[in-house]
Design a protein around this motif. Sequence first.
Motif, PDB file in Angstrom:
ATOM      1  N   UNK A 165       0.362  -1.524   0.208  1.00 18.89           N
ATOM      2  CA  UNK A 165       0.054  -0.049   0.602  1.00 18.89           C
ATOM      3  C   UNK A 165       1.454   1.319  -0.111  1.00 18.89           C
ATOM      4  N   UNK A 166       1.872   1.461   0.947  1.00 22.26           N
ATOM      5  CA  UNK A 166       2.940   2.878   0.640  1.00 22.26           C
ATOM      6  C   UNK A 166       4.122   2.957  -0.173  1.00 22.26           C
ATOM      7  N   UNK A 167       4.158   1.403  -0.585  1.00 21.53           N
ATOM      8  CA  UNK A 167       4.407   1.441  -2.255  1.00 21.53           C
ATOM      9  C   UNK A 167       4.153   2.441  -3.558  1.00 21.53           C
ATOM     10  N   UNK A 168       2.243   2.314  -3.386  1.00 22.15           N
ATOM     11  CA  UNK A 168       1.749   2.225  -4.359  1.00 22.15           C
ATOM     12  C   UNK A 168       0.981   3.851  -4.069  1.00 22.15           C
ATOM     13  N   UNK A 169       0.780   4.714  -2.988  1.00 28.45           N
ATOM     14  CA  UNK A 169       0.745   5.589  -2.273  1.00 28.45           C
ATOM     15  C   UNK A 169       1.464   6.453  -2.795  1.00 28.45           C
ATOM     16  N   UNK A 170       3.269   6.065  -2.451  1.00 32.12           N
ATOM     17  CA  UNK A 170       4.273   6.778  -3.428  1.00 32.12           C
ATOM     18  C   UNK A 170       4.310   7.074  -4.540  1.00 32.12           C
ATOM     19  N   UNK A 180      -6.406   6.507  -7.862  1.00 30.78           N
ATOM     20  CA  UNK A 180      -6.996   8.520  -7.547  1.00 30.78           C
ATOM     21  C   UNK A 180      -6.539   8.604  -6.210  1.00 30.78           C
ATOM     22  N   UNK A 181      -6.087  10.076  -5.596  1.00 30.40           N
ATOM     23  CA  UNK A 181      -6.220  10.555  -3.820  1.00 30.40           C
ATOM     24  C   UNK A 181      -7.124  11.582  -4.303  1.00 30.40           C
ATOM     25  N   UNK A 217     -13.571  -1.068  -6.050  1.00 29.49           N
ATOM     26  CA  UNK A 217     -11.656  -0.191  -5.703  1.00 29.49           C
ATOM     27  C   UNK A 217     -11.212  -1.294  -4.437  1.00 29.49           C
ATOM     28  N   UNK A 218      -9.841  -1.315  -4.714  1.00 32.08           N
ATOM     29  CA  UNK A 218      -8.996  -1.685  -3.708  1.00 32.08           C
ATOM     30  C   UNK A 218      -8.337  -0.070  -3.377  1.00 32.08           C
ATOM     31  N   UNK A 219      -7.923  -0.554  -1.907  1.00 26.59           N
ATOM     32  CA  UNK A 219      -8.120   0.640  -1.217  1.00 26.59           C
ATOM     33  C   UNK A 219      -6.543   0.717  -0.424  1.00 26.59           C
ATOM     34  N   UNK A 220      -5.877   1.785  -0.417  1.00 33.36           N
ATOM     35  CA  UNK A 220      -4.230   1.632   0.039  1.00 33.36           C
ATOM     36  C   UNK A 220      -4.005   2.179   1.019  1.00 33.36           C
ATOM     37  N   UNK A 221      -5.137   2.869   1.653  1.00 32.66           N
ATOM     38  CA  UNK A 221      -5.098   3.345   3.262  1.00 32.66           C
ATOM     39  C   UNK A 221      -6.261   3.241   4.097  1.00 32.66           C
ATOM     40  N   UNK A 277      -7.132   4.891  -3.217  1.00 30.94           N
ATOM     41  CA  UNK A 277      -7.132   3.855  -3.600  1.00 30.94           C
ATOM     42  C   UNK A 277      -6.908   3.645  -5.756  1.00 30.94           C
ATOM     43  N   UNK A 278      -7.159   2.872  -6.151  1.00 30.18           N
ATOM     44  CA  UNK A 278      -7.268   2.480  -6.962  1.00 30.18           C
ATOM     45  C   UNK A 278      -8.504   2.134  -7.705  1.00 30.18           C
TER      46      UNK A 278
END
Length: 852
Positions: A630-635, A718-719, A765-769, A818-819
Amino acid sequence: MAAAQCVTFKLFTIISIIVCLINACGGDQQEAELRDSDKNYIDYYLKAKVAFEEKDWPALFDYVSTSIHEYESVRRVKVSCSQLCKKGGTYQDITTEESKLILNLIENSHCIRSCLSKRLKQTPSNYEVDKAFKLLEPYEYLLAAAFEIGNLKAAANAAYTLYISNPELNNDKLKRFGDLEGFDESLFVNYLEKSYEVSWDKILDLYQKEEFKKLINVIEETLSEVEEETEKCRSLCDYDLLNFAENDTALHNVLSRGLIENIKCKVDCKRKVQTIKGYFIENFVRDLFDYLQFAYYKVKKIKEAAECSLTYLLFTADDKRQKSNLKYYLQILGQEDLSPRKAYVETTRRDNEEAAQVFHLKEIEAQTLKKRSEEEIVSSFNKRHGLSIYANGNELKGENHIVVDGLLNEEECNALTELATAYSSVAEKSEHKDYKKEVLTVGDAVQMALRDKKLDILRVEKYLEVVEKARKFTDLYFYLDGKIYYSLIELTTKNSKDLEYCDSPESSCADSPDITASLFLESESEVEGLVKPNCGRMIVQKLGHRVSPIQNSNRYFIKMEFSFNRRSIHQTIQNSLSLFNSVRKMENMEEKENFLKIVQEDHLEVFKREDDLNGTDRFVVDNVLDEDTCKLLIDLADTGSLVGDGYPGMESRTSPHTNSEFFAGMTPKRAAELVKEKKALKEAVTTYLRKSERSRQIAESYFTNGKKQIYFDYTHLVCREAIEGAQNNRQDLSHPIHADNCVMQKDKTCIRTRPAYVQRDYSAILYLNGDFEGGKFLFANQNFTTQALLEPQCGRLVGFNAGHYHGVLPVTKGRRCAVAMWFTLDPNYDELNRYTAQEILDEADIVKAMGP
């Protein structure tokens, strides 16, 4: 050998110096503590917490007030020592830039600690207390204590300080004072107010009044104060590096995460410094130069105006209006030699270098994480399925080879050889011309089991089960959950020479499969060769390479070929697998169990099912991603998301759905282009593609039950981020209630017609945080009332029918990433963007392999 010894010596030297420096720092601190035992801000703060628990309000007020005062005093000394200890290039004999950077930073930290030990009676250090001060917790205690003892002025100022730090979160704290008689908000004091914060309103006022000489003086003074505050902030980051080292004893973390955090801390100083009265003004310094160039122009100082325009363009090089201003100034000045302000040339250069350093260090960290993750995932898969590595690339003289045991036991091997024997017998007698007598394909096996009822369905199921297990192992071992596709599956008794494939990239090998695998069903001890056949043993060769052949042996084995290209998938195999799965589930009347089986195999957790979500055709599963991923994708999103991406015509950072949030997005193609430009990690973009593909597989297994394939229509990282100060009395949603494939009508019905994306059948929707406030996902009834609410969190996947009504509650604090994915049953809409992204990544690999 000499070179290797040199590298080893330098590495040993680096580690020795680091250990020495860290130990020395600790020694200075202990010496200082022995010299003086006076209380410091840490002691007072800890006593304040005790007083709060005991509700001793006078003591709490005294302790926390003293703690805040002492903290600010120590902070000033830390800044002074940090600036005094700035070094550069001390270790010129160290060849790598990251090593120089690490050593200089840690030496600076040691120097800072030594400086503090000389200038303070005691060198305070407590990670948790320092963290509490950064979160402004002491002002919460001050507010409570002052209010309880009747010091309403101090309480109001503490409330105002908290309000300015976060207007949305702390608005209620200030309201109770604003309503009291005699309290005027304009008189409140922000205890943490920066000197230049009061200048902003003054600048706007002077600009409106056209008092340009005064305006110039105020702006120049403000720029100096901002520069000074920025340097103070950056100086404290070097002090924090030593705190990081003292609180994380793992040396590799100090060398990687610690250094990254140090640079990120310095980059974050921009946000801290340019937050004016609770609002982050992203282009604060740049805009000051815009006002300044105009003010100089109005007082007829054209050279100074031109220099300000040049400095402005350091921040935004393609600003057409500023370029036009500069062109005008240069026409007046002629060919006079002009340049931006030197300090800001240096600032922008430094910022770019730090961004490159973060990229380089994160790339190293990502590679380490990838290697560790690969080993853990393969090990977990093998343990779950009882597999063991018989021989790997080193033993087989090539990293593209692997031999694994345990895919089948003796009973299962016997069942499949009996299946092959039964098929041969049926094929001999059959009038079906397409049946191959010595090769049992998946298509033939399924047809003969389901339609002709001439093969045992349980043995066919075992056949299909083991080839899928083989594909998953191969997928994991070589590509870490990247998708590979069947192009051939045969249960054969042909001679082993058919195992030989091209082992060179010549044109004669052009038709070789990307990966081949051979799974033996019989054991033989008499044959010659590097790898002997054994029941359940599989040989895998990547990119058409070949292991030593085993000659003169006719035996049963399963031959498999795989392709990297989704377009190359063997449609008969895919259709046969889908058909078989569908019929088996229809017979068992458990049409969703395939989905649950996939979830269990991947260690996912079914968080909510249809009954929990008050509707059909929807699901929620957890653990699709871990925290590191998740952190990798947010970065990745931070690296180059585009403002308003996906919504043509957007020119501001506000969301297309609300003026209270920022919105930015990134497609796979955009992400791949960033890799090509060396602005993003390939590992991150590959993960973006692979994890979204895994989400598609889960959705496909759930929604179509294996009967149909679903395709990507659009993929979007998207964020959404809450805008500070724009959340008061907010009534709108982050994303209004809608459906993804129809046009919403005034009566709240939704018609599936253009211009809606009518091709979309399912969404996910795949959430990242989940570290933000608000932003819950909701399913809605047709009257827009709520059916179900879902809390986003890292790794949570939500899937639903694209026609279902849904929306997002307002994000009131923080950022929600999220993706987002939309799927279609129509292959004509298969997302070209993803194929282009993969081609760009492949092209980047080729360029990298060729070298400069």
